[in-house]
Design an enzyme around this catalytic site. Structure first.
Site, PDB file in Angstrom:
ATOM      1  N   GLU A  23       2.425 -12.642 -10.528  1.00  0.00           N
ATOM      2  CA  GLU A  23       2.129 -12.235 -11.907  1.00  0.00           C
ATOM      3  C   GLU A  23       2.129 -13.453 -12.837  1.00  0.00           C
ATOM      4  O   GLU A  23       1.413 -13.489 -13.823  1.00  0.00           O
ATOM      5  CB  GLU A  23       3.144 -11.189 -12.395  1.00  0.00           C
ATOM      6  CG  GLU A  23       3.104  -9.853 -11.636  1.00  0.00           C
ATOM      7  CD  GLU A  23       1.905  -8.956 -11.990  1.00  0.00           C
ATOM      8  OE1 GLU A  23       1.456  -8.979 -13.140  1.00  0.00           O
ATOM      9  OE2 GLU A  23       1.415  -8.252 -11.079  1.00  0.00           O
ATOM     10  N   CYS A  35      -0.885  -0.417  -3.343  1.00  0.00           N
ATOM     11  CA  CYS A  35       0.474  -0.853  -3.641  1.00  0.00           C
ATOM     12  C   CYS A  35       1.343  -0.461  -2.451  1.00  0.00           C
ATOM     13  O   CYS A  35       1.422   0.731  -2.099  1.00  0.00           O
ATOM     14  CB  CYS A  35       0.950  -0.143  -4.907  1.00  0.00           C
ATOM     15  SG  CYS A  35       2.677  -0.469  -5.315  1.00  0.00           S
ATOM     16  N   CYS A  94       2.940  -6.092   0.814  1.00  0.00           N
ATOM     17  CA  CYS A  94       2.839  -5.864  -0.625  1.00  0.00           C
ATOM     18  C   CYS A  94       1.490  -6.429  -1.024  1.00  0.00           C
ATOM     19  O   CYS A  94       1.135  -7.543  -0.613  1.00  0.00           O
ATOM     20  CB  CYS A  94       3.971  -6.607  -1.330  1.00  0.00           C
ATOM     21  SG  CYS A  94       3.776  -6.661  -3.126  1.00  0.00           S
ATOM     22  N   HIS A  96       0.447  -7.678  -3.617  1.00  0.00           N
ATOM     23  CA  HIS A  96       0.474  -8.929  -4.386  1.00  0.00           C
ATOM     24  C   HIS A  96       0.402 -10.153  -3.452  1.00  0.00           C
ATOM     25  O   HIS A  96      -0.025 -11.222  -3.866  1.00  0.00           O
ATOM     26  CB  HIS A  96       1.770  -9.044  -5.197  1.00  0.00           C
ATOM     27  CG  HIS A  96       1.766  -8.313  -6.503  1.00  0.00           C
ATOM     28  ND1 HIS A  96       1.675  -6.949  -6.587  1.00  0.00           N
ATOM     29  CD2 HIS A  96       1.848  -8.775  -7.780  1.00  0.00           C
ATOM     30  CE1 HIS A  96       1.724  -6.599  -7.879  1.00  0.00           C
ATOM     31  NE2 HIS A  96       1.833  -7.686  -8.612  1.00  0.00           N
ATOM     32  N   ASP A  98      -2.349  -0.028  -8.813  1.00  0.00           N
ATOM     33  CA  ASP A  98      -1.206  -0.831  -8.362  1.00  0.00           C
ATOM     34  C   ASP A  98      -0.289  -0.999  -9.565  1.00  0.00           C
ATOM     35  O   ASP A  98      -0.651  -0.676 -10.696  1.00  0.00           O
ATOM     36  CB  ASP A  98      -1.696  -2.206  -7.875  1.00  0.00           C
ATOM     37  CG  ASP A  98      -0.539  -3.098  -7.434  1.00  0.00           C
ATOM     38  OD1 ASP A  98       0.359  -2.602  -6.726  1.00  0.00           O
ATOM     39  OD2 ASP A  98      -0.504  -4.287  -7.818  1.00  0.00           O
ATOM     40  N   SER A  99       0.893  -1.548  -9.314  1.00  0.00           N
ATOM     41  CA  SER A  99       1.802  -1.822 -10.430  1.00  0.00           C
ATOM     42  C   SER A  99       1.302  -2.982 -11.291  1.00  0.00           C
ATOM     43  O   SER A  99       1.805  -3.188 -12.389  1.00  0.00           O
ATOM     44  CB  SER A  99       3.188  -2.152  -9.883  1.00  0.00           C
ATOM     45  OG  SER A  99       3.085  -3.245  -8.998  1.00  0.00           O
TER      46      SER A  99
HETATM   47  N1  DGL Z   1       1.825  -4.647  -5.369  1.00  0.00           N
HETATM   48  C1  DGL Z   1       2.985  -3.922  -5.148  1.00  0.00           C
HETATM   49  C2  DGL Z   1       3.279  -3.560  -3.738  1.00  0.00           C
HETATM   50  O1  DGL Z   1       2.391  -3.665  -2.941  1.00  0.00           O
HETATM   51  C3  DGL Z   1       4.069  -3.847  -6.058  1.00  0.00           C
HETATM   52  C4  DGL Z   1       4.936  -4.957  -6.349  1.00  0.00           C
HETATM   53  C5  DGL Z   1       5.945  -4.383  -7.303  1.00  0.00           C
HETATM   54  O2  DGL Z   1       5.508  -3.763  -8.247  1.00  0.00           O
HETATM   55  O3  DGL Z   1       7.134  -4.576  -7.073  1.00  0.00           O
HETATM   56  O4  DGL Z   1       4.363  -3.181  -3.399  1.00  0.00           O
END
Ligand code: DGL
Length: 270
Positions: free
Chosen positions: A155, A77, A189, A191, A14-15
């Site tokens: 984050e 992600c 997402c 996150h 993931d990012s």
């Molecule tokens: N966790 C990520 C996603 O599902 C990325 C959030 C990001 O890096 O902008 O899109």
């Protein structure tokens, strides 16, 4: 396709921290699997970047996991799965993104055929969820809402249901979806599951939240079983790699996973 065996680890990337929602679901469902996790914390967020940049990052993330001899790669992600899944599909290993399993779980869950999708700017602009849902059931209406600030909130650890910042931002972003009367909300997402308590408070108990982590873990479990690739011996080793400072990652990761995580290493991607 490379030959893989069931004792190899699963690679998840993931990012940043968001992919931990997939790790958590995977650990609950498949505790024997070894996991190598990569969080590109030095370059988060991905969701505000161009297609070319997201593709380039995806190539590098996948190459890193391939160097760890994984048997399957999960793009944990929503942004990568929406914009660059073709890169994963061409990598020579089994590859799973979050969009297909999550869309399928949402279509199963809705009763009023109104599904909301929250995600990064890139995910919502790609229309990935709308397309996949239309393929599964073209009577469903889909309402997309980018919620880019959620990524930074996670984050930063602003995730409590009584956190005034989290509550105010959630109210602002989710109001239009409440007005549309969606009965199902895709957390598009990875996150966002970290914000479930506050999202639930704002949306109300009547709205089903679809966690892409859980839906993806279910899909991977079925896939591995079908391919005879489940690790039957007692494994469960996890290794974590990030591309920037490790301290903040370890702290929020431990809080989210509900346990201390083993050491985190910082790596430089080629
Ligand atoms: N966790 C990520 C996603 O599902 C990325 C959030 C990001 O890096 O902008 O899109």
């Amino acid at each position: 396709m490379l030959i893989t065996n069931n004792r190899q680890p699963i690679g998840i990337f993931d990012s940043g921290l968001g992919g931990l929602s997939v790790v958590r679901a995977m650990t609950e469902l498949l505790p024997n699997e070894d996991i190598v996790y990569f969080g590109d914390t030095g370059r988060v967020p991905y969701g505000t970047r161009s297609r070319q940049t997201i593709e380039q990052y995806t190539r590098q993330d996948i190459a890193f996991l391939q160097s760890k001899n994984v048997k399957l790669i999960i793009a944990a992600c929503g942004t990568v799965s929406s914009v660059a899944s073709h890169i994963g599909e061409a990598c020579g290993l089994p590859f799973v993104g979050v969009v297909k399993p999550t869309a399928a779980a949402a279509v199963q869950a809705t009763n009023n055929q109104k599904i909301g999708v929250i995600g990064t700017a890139a995910t919502v602009a790609s229309g990935s969820y709308s397309k996949e849902i239309a393929r599964l059931d073209d009577t469903v209406q889909v309402f997309g809402q980018p919620c880019q600030l959620f990524v930074q909130m996670v984050e930063e650890g602003f995730i409590g249901e009584n956190d005034p910042i989290a509550l105010a931002v959630c109210e602002r972003y989710l109001q239009p979806l409440k007005e549309q009367g969606v009965d199902t909300l895709i957390l598009g997402c990875t996150h966002f599951p970290l914000l479930i308590p506050v999202i639930r408070k704002v949306m109300g108990e009547g709205v089903t939240l679809i966690d892409s982590g859980k839906a993806t873990a279910d899909y991977v479990a079925d896939y591995l079983a079908g391919q005879n690739l489940l690790n039957e011996s007692a494994g469960g080793q996890q290794s974590y790699f990030v591309s920037d400072r490790t301290e903040a990652f370890a702290q929020v990761a431990g809080r989210f996973l509900g346990r201390e995580i083993p050491s985190v290493s910082q790596v430089v991607l080629e």
